[in-house]
Design a protein around this motif. Sequence first.
Motif, PDB file in Angstrom:
ATOM      1  N   THR A 191       0.834  -1.209   0.000  1.00 37.28           N
ATOM      2  CA  THR A 191       0.000   0.000   0.000  1.00 37.28           C
ATOM      3  C   THR A 191       0.864   1.252   0.000  1.00 37.28           C
ATOM      4  OG1 THR A 191      -1.784  -1.139   1.169  1.00 37.28           O
ATOM      5  CG2 THR A 191      -1.777   1.272   1.265  1.00 37.28           C
ATOM      6  N   ILE A 192       1.902   1.230   0.828  1.00 37.48           N
ATOM      7  CA  ILE A 192       2.808   2.383   0.881  1.00 37.48           C
ATOM      8  C   ILE A 192       3.435   2.622  -0.489  1.00 37.48           C
ATOM      9  CG2 ILE A 192       4.966   3.260   1.854  1.00 37.48           C
ATOM     10  CD1 ILE A 192       4.278   1.741   4.439  1.00 37.48           C
ATOM     11  N   ALA A 193       3.885   1.542  -1.147  1.00 39.42           N
ATOM     12  CA  ALA A 193       4.511   1.680  -2.466  1.00 39.42           C
ATOM     13  C   ALA A 193       3.537   2.272  -3.477  1.00 39.42           C
ATOM     14  CB  ALA A 193       5.017   0.318  -2.947  1.00 39.42           C
ATOM     15  N   THR A 194       2.281   1.825  -3.422  1.00 43.64           N
ATOM     16  CA  THR A 194       1.269   2.325  -4.357  1.00 43.64           C
ATOM     17  C   THR A 194       0.972   3.803  -4.109  1.00 43.64           C
ATOM     18  OG1 THR A 194       0.254   0.143  -4.556  1.00 43.64           O
ATOM     19  CG2 THR A 194      -1.088   2.037  -5.181  1.00 43.64           C
ATOM     20  N   VAL A 195       0.762   4.151  -2.838  1.00 45.01           N
ATOM     21  CA  VAL A 195       0.466   5.543  -2.501  1.00 45.01           C
ATOM     22  C   VAL A 195       1.637   6.434  -2.882  1.00 45.01           C
ATOM     23  CG1 VAL A 195      -0.019   7.156  -0.609  1.00 45.01           C
ATOM     24  CG2 VAL A 195      -1.140   4.931  -0.654  1.00 45.01           C
ATOM     25  N   TRP A 196       2.841   5.972  -2.610  1.00 47.90           N
ATOM     26  CA  TRP A 196       4.013   6.780  -2.938  1.00 47.90           C
ATOM     27  C   TRP A 196       4.128   6.989  -4.440  1.00 47.90           C
ATOM     28  CZ3 TRP A 196       7.096  10.085  -0.839  1.00 47.90           C
ATOM     29  CH2 TRP A 196       8.302  10.407  -1.455  1.00 47.90           C
ATOM     30  N   GLN A 244      11.354  11.886   0.997  1.00 44.64           N
ATOM     31  CA  GLN A 244      11.829  10.524   1.280  1.00 44.64           C
ATOM     32  C   GLN A 244      11.822  10.255   2.785  1.00 44.64           C
ATOM     33  OE1 GLN A 244      12.742   7.978  -0.623  1.00 44.64           O
ATOM     34  NE2 GLN A 244      12.726   8.897  -2.661  1.00 44.64           N
ATOM     35  N   ASP A 245      12.123  11.272   3.589  1.00 47.03           N
ATOM     36  CA  ASP A 245      12.035  11.116   5.052  1.00 47.03           C
ATOM     37  C   ASP A 245      10.623  10.739   5.472  1.00 47.03           C
ATOM     38  OD1 ASP A 245      14.681  11.721   5.345  1.00 47.03           O
ATOM     39  OD2 ASP A 245      14.372  13.793   5.994  1.00 47.03           O
ATOM     40  N   ALA A 246       9.628  11.374   4.834  1.00 49.50           N
ATOM     41  CA  ALA A 246       8.234  11.047   5.141  1.00 49.50           C
ATOM     42  C   ALA A 246       7.912   9.605   4.755  1.00 49.50           C
ATOM     43  CB  ALA A 246       7.299  12.016   4.422  1.00 49.50           C
ATOM     44  N   LEU A 247       8.464   9.165   3.625  1.00 43.62           N
ATOM     45  CA  LEU A 247       8.261   7.776   3.194  1.00 43.62           C
ATOM     46  C   LEU A 247       8.871   6.809   4.200  1.00 43.62           C
ATOM     47  CD1 LEU A 247       7.463   5.626   1.095  1.00 43.62           C
ATOM     48  CD2 LEU A 247       9.634   6.089  -0.066  1.00 43.62           C
ATOM     49  N   VAL A 248      10.080   7.108   4.667  1.00 41.00           N
ATOM     50  CA  VAL A 248      10.733   6.248   5.664  1.00 41.00           C
ATOM     51  C   VAL A 248       9.897   6.198   6.942  1.00 41.00           C
ATOM     52  CG1 VAL A 248      12.762   6.015   7.155  1.00 41.00           C
ATOM     53  CG2 VAL A 248      13.045   6.589   4.733  1.00 41.00           C
ATOM     54  N   ALA A 249       9.352   7.360   7.337  1.00 40.78           N
ATOM     55  CA  ALA A 249       8.509   7.397   8.533  1.00 40.78           C
ATOM     56  C   ALA A 249       7.285   6.507   8.367  1.00 40.78           C
ATOM     57  CB  ALA A 249       8.092   8.838   8.828  1.00 40.78           C
ATOM     58  N   ALA A 250       6.705   6.511   7.187  1.00 33.46           N
ATOM     59  CA  ALA A 250       5.544   5.648   6.932  1.00 33.46           C
ATOM     60  C   ALA A 250       5.930   4.176   7.021  1.00 33.46           C
ATOM     61  CB  ALA A 250       4.954   5.959   5.560  1.00 33.46           C
ATOM     62  N   LEU A 251       7.088   3.839   6.449  1.00 32.32           N
ATOM     63  CA  LEU A 251       7.550   2.446   6.501  1.00 32.32           C
ATOM     64  C   LEU A 251       7.796   1.993   7.935  1.00 32.32           C
ATOM     65  CD1 LEU A 251      10.004   2.554   3.456  1.00 32.32           C
ATOM     66  CD2 LEU A 251       7.899   1.206   3.597  1.00 32.32           C
ATOM     67  N   GLU A 252       8.178   2.931   8.805  1.00 27.59           N
ATOM     68  CA  GLU A 252       8.429   2.586  10.204  1.00 27.59           C
ATOM     69  C   GLU A 252       7.150   2.555  11.035  1.00 27.59           C
ATOM     70  OE1 GLU A 252      11.147   5.634  11.294  1.00 27.59           O
ATOM     71  OE2 GLU A 252      12.925   4.594  10.497  1.00 27.59           O
ATOM     72  N   ARG A 253       6.250   3.509  10.765  1.00 25.90           N
ATOM     73  CA  ARG A 253       5.092   3.701  11.637  1.00 25.90           C
ATOM     74  C   ARG A 253       3.865   2.880  11.243  1.00 25.90           C
ATOM     75  NH1 ARG A 253       4.785   8.885  13.841  1.00 25.90           N
ATOM     76  NH2 ARG A 253       2.678   8.289  14.495  1.00 25.90           N
ATOM     77  N   TRP A 254       3.577   2.813   9.960  1.00 24.90           N
ATOM     78  CA  TRP A 254       2.321   2.196   9.558  1.00 24.90           C
ATOM     79  C   TRP A 254       2.226   0.712   9.911  1.00 24.90           C
ATOM     80  CZ3 TRP A 254       0.892   4.579   4.087  1.00 24.90           C
ATOM     81  CH2 TRP A 254       0.801   5.969   4.225  1.00 24.90           C
TER      82      TRP A 254
END
Length: 433
Positions: free
Chosen positions: A8-13, A39-49
């Motif tokens: 999902t993260i990959a698709t949204v990104w 990219q920092d926001a993407l990393v945060a999503a990968l960590e938090r979601w």
Amino acid sequence: MHSAIHDTIATVWRLESARIVAAVARRVRDVGVAEELAQDALVAALERWPLDGLPDRPAAWLMTTALNRALDHLRHRQMADARHGDIASDLEAMEAHVVPDFSDSLDRRREDAVLGDDLLRLIFTACHPVLPPESRVALTLKLLGGLSTAEIARAYLVPEATLAQRLVRAKRTLADARVPFELPPPEQLGERLASVLEVVYLVFNEGYTATSGADWMRPALCDEALRLGRMLAELASQEAEVLGLLALMEIQASRTAARTDREGQPILLADQDRRRWDRLLIRRGLTALDRAQALGQPVGRYRLQAQIAACHARAPRAVDTDWKQIAALYAELMRVAPSPVVELNRAVAVGMAEGPAAGLAIVETLLQDKALARYHWLPAVQGDLLEKLGRHDEARAAFLQAAASAGNEREQALLRARADGPAPTGNRSTARR
């Protein structure tokens, strides 16, 4: 569970990264920094979601997180150099209103308009003439196509490290040249828009017929170019050449399924099963072409090429193709955007409309053009016309010369096969499009 969230993260990104980078770039005024913060926001999503679960509005979460990163960045810059009044004003504005909450449809429409302007700014920045063409292509795919460095490197058959260096140099060049993150002034709009359209066209062409490698097509690049073209058509809907390029790409892309056989070998235009052409894409292309024509603006290179593609799309069978009209359109294209490649395509059309001898007369003048010395389609067209005139030995030599010059393995095989025997149908041409 985590795998589904990562998908999902990959698709949204992929869908939202360009808008996020554009929104951040407007605040920090540096494309390279904006990409890092996004990219920092993407990393945060990968960590938090995976821990917290998917947010209700994933795209808004990423946007808000990236803009908060931008706010922190501006604070640090202000602390480092309090002399920068422009940073202070940006900081004050962002602290007052980081991201709208879309509480009503008016706010949403306003923010959509702002994001649309930001995307245009990002497109014009990534395609700035201060960058060499290959850097414009790479940066556009990275910032607006949502492709990773590795994906772009694979598509263009260059080492990932080389592509990464190209991207770093491009962002540094933009920063050193102090290229503003803004739309060009009216007097520069035409020139700058031409650069943008050229980049999108280059991306599409590399996907449509790869210049090298084992695959004749790279559909992912066609898809990215179409996505960029559709985005541009939404943002610059009153520009006929934008719509013309979109029309051209939609119609060309409609033939993808018919352009190769089961083994991946190329099938030239005259031999394609037109039942496999994508009618939806053709309709979309013809609609975009009609919109371009309705604007009443001077005809340009992309609209003329779209008209040529439309002639092929409207012909139920190859034998129904209006080659006289196509030859006339290529003559007009030579007037608007003259080049030896356009003249070579005109030779093909003239050969089909008036006979191979007429086409060969044009080709023979092009054989003296140094710009086409390594262009393999010149001897390929020559061979096709010679073959139709019954000059088989000369045709074989021309096809072998074309195969030796081709960089793509599939094209090499196709041209060697043509050297081995005559074309099976009287209507066959070397036209690829």
